[in-house]
Scaffold this motif. Structure first.
Motif, PDB file in Angstrom:
ATOM      1  N   LYS A 189       0.823  -1.204   0.000  1.00 20.02           N
ATOM      2  CA  LYS A 189       0.000   0.000   0.000  1.00 20.02           C
ATOM      3  C   LYS A 189       0.861   1.261   0.000  1.00 20.02           C
ATOM      4  N   GLN A 190       1.968   1.243   0.739  1.00 16.35           N
ATOM      5  CA  GLN A 190       2.872   2.395   0.755  1.00 16.35           C
ATOM      6  C   GLN A 190       3.495   2.617  -0.612  1.00 16.35           C
ATOM      7  N   ILE A 191       3.930   1.533  -1.247  1.00 11.18           N
ATOM      8  CA  ILE A 191       4.556   1.659  -2.568  1.00 11.18           C
ATOM      9  C   ILE A 191       3.556   2.185  -3.589  1.00 11.18           C
ATOM     10  N   VAL A 192       2.327   1.677  -3.560  1.00 12.13           N
ATOM     11  CA  VAL A 192       1.293   2.145  -4.486  1.00 12.13           C
ATOM     12  C   VAL A 192       1.000   3.622  -4.243  1.00 12.13           C
ATOM     13  N   PHE A 193       0.936   4.030  -2.986  1.00 14.78           N
ATOM     14  CA  PHE A 193       0.692   5.435  -2.667  1.00 14.78           C
ATOM     15  C   PHE A 193       1.828   6.327  -3.181  1.00 14.78           C
ATOM     16  N   ILE A 194       3.066   5.886  -3.011  1.00 12.41           N
ATOM     17  CA  ILE A 194       4.216   6.669  -3.466  1.00 12.41           C
ATOM     18  C   ILE A 194       4.222   6.791  -4.987  1.00 12.41           C
ATOM     19  N   ILE A 195       3.938   5.692  -5.691  1.00 13.52           N
ATOM     20  CA  ILE A 195       3.877   5.739  -7.153  1.00 13.52           C
ATOM     21  C   ILE A 195       2.771   6.686  -7.608  1.00 13.52           C
ATOM     22  N   GLY A 196       1.620   6.631  -6.949  1.00 16.90           N
ATOM     23  CA  GLY A 196       0.526   7.536  -7.282  1.00 16.90           C
ATOM     24  C   GLY A 196       0.887   8.988  -7.031  1.00 16.90           C
ATOM     25  N   PHE A 197       1.591   9.238  -5.934  1.00 15.03           N
ATOM     26  CA  PHE A 197       1.996  10.597  -5.609  1.00 15.03           C
ATOM     27  C   PHE A 197       2.976  11.137  -6.648  1.00 15.03           C
ATOM     28  N   ILE A 198       3.920  10.297  -7.072  1.00 10.39           N
ATOM     29  CA  ILE A 198       4.879  10.712  -8.100  1.00 10.39           C
ATOM     30  C   ILE A 198       4.157  10.994  -9.419  1.00 10.39           C
ATOM     31  N   ALA A 199       3.221  10.128  -9.791  1.00  8.25           N
ATOM     32  CA  ALA A 199       2.465  10.354 -11.029  1.00  8.25           C
ATOM     33  C   ALA A 199       1.662  11.648 -10.947  1.00  8.25           C
ATOM     34  N   LEU A 200       1.082  11.925  -9.797  1.00  2.00           N
ATOM     35  CA  LEU A 200       0.325  13.164  -9.614  1.00  2.00           C
ATOM     36  C   LEU A 200       1.240  14.388  -9.725  1.00  2.00           C
ATOM     37  N   LEU A 201       2.412  14.321  -9.097  1.00  2.00           N
ATOM     38  CA  LEU A 201       3.347  15.445  -9.189  1.00  2.00           C
ATOM     39  C   LEU A 201       3.802  15.692 -10.620  1.00  2.00           C
ATOM     40  N   VAL A 202       4.122  14.627 -11.342  1.00  2.00           N
ATOM     41  CA  VAL A 202       4.551  14.774 -12.733  1.00  2.00           C
ATOM     42  C   VAL A 202       3.436  15.395 -13.570  1.00  2.00           C
ATOM     43  N   GLY A 203       2.210  14.932 -13.359  1.00  2.00           N
ATOM     44  CA  GLY A 203       1.088  15.470 -14.111  1.00  2.00           C
ATOM     45  C   GLY A 203       0.829  16.937 -13.821  1.00  2.00           C
ATOM     46  N   VAL A 204       0.866  17.299 -12.554  1.00  2.00           N
ATOM     47  CA  VAL A 204       0.598  18.689 -12.181  1.00  2.00           C
ATOM     48  C   VAL A 204       1.711  19.613 -12.677  1.00  2.00           C
ATOM     49  N   PHE A 205       2.960  19.225 -12.455  1.00  2.00           N
ATOM     50  CA  PHE A 205       4.063  20.065 -12.926  1.00  2.00           C
ATOM     51  C   PHE A 205       4.092  20.159 -14.446  1.00  2.00           C
ATOM     52  N   GLY A 206       3.795  19.071 -15.137  1.00  6.18           N
ATOM     53  CA  GLY A 206       3.747  19.114 -16.594  1.00  6.18           C
ATOM     54  C   GLY A 206       2.630  20.000 -17.099  1.00  6.18           C
TER      55      GLY A 206
ATOM     56  N   MET B 286      -3.520   6.695  -5.387  1.00  6.16           N
ATOM     57  CA  MET B 286      -3.479   7.193  -4.013  1.00  6.16           C
ATOM     58  C   MET B 286      -4.782   6.877  -3.277  1.00  6.16           C
ATOM     59  N   GLY B 287      -5.907   7.057  -3.953  1.00  5.95           N
ATOM     60  CA  GLY B 287      -7.193   6.742  -3.329  1.00  5.95           C
ATOM     61  C   GLY B 287      -7.344   5.265  -3.035  1.00  5.95           C
ATOM     62  N   THR B 288      -6.874   4.427  -3.941  1.00  5.52           N
ATOM     63  CA  THR B 288      -6.945   2.984  -3.727  1.00  5.52           C
ATOM     64  C   THR B 288      -6.100   2.579  -2.527  1.00  5.52           C
ATOM     65  N   ALA B 289      -4.903   3.140  -2.421  1.00 11.09           N
ATOM     66  CA  ALA B 289      -4.027   2.805  -1.302  1.00 11.09           C
ATOM     67  C   ALA B 289      -4.609   3.283   0.028  1.00 11.09           C
ATOM     68  N   LEU B 290      -5.252   4.442   0.022  1.00  8.00           N
ATOM     69  CA  LEU B 290      -5.801   4.975   1.271  1.00  8.00           C
ATOM     70  C   LEU B 290      -7.085   4.274   1.703  1.00  8.00           C
ATOM     71  N   LEU B 291      -7.916   3.906   0.744  1.00  7.96           N
ATOM     72  CA  LEU B 291      -9.233   3.368   1.096  1.00  7.96           C
ATOM     73  C   LEU B 291      -9.298   1.844   1.175  1.00  7.96           C
ATOM     74  N   HIS B 292      -8.224   1.149   0.782  1.00 13.47           N
ATOM     75  CA  HIS B 292      -8.258  -0.311   0.780  1.00 13.47           C
ATOM     76  C   HIS B 292      -8.204  -0.853   2.202  1.00 13.47           C
TER      77      HIS B 292
END
Length: 65
Positions: free
Chosen positions: A8-25, A46-52
């Motif tokens: 769950k931590q790894i999935v959250f981190i990957i989601g956070f990185i994808a979100l940052l890349v998308g927002v900055f881009g 991120m939602g999946t990792a938090l709500l699972h």
């Protein structure tokens, strides 16, 4: 159970990185539509990792050999 928490931590981190890349881009190129998929993917991960929640029966399952 610890393995599930690590996943769950790894999935959250990957989601956070994808979100940052998308927002900055999107900010850098001033074009949200080109970066919609990374933002959507990041928020979904991120939602999946938090709500699972782990099923209760899985932790108590033991194989009788």
């Amino acid at each position: 159970m610890k393995n599930l928490e690590n996943t769950k931590q790894i999935v959250f981190i990957i989601g956070f990185i994808a979100l940052l890349v998308g927002v900055f881009g999107a900010i850098a190129n001033k074009d949200l539509m080109s970066y919609f998929f990374p933002i959507y993917t990041g928020l979904t991960l991120m939602g999946t990792a938090l709500l699972h929640k782990a099923p209760k029966g899985i932790a108590e399952f033991k194989i009788n050999a």
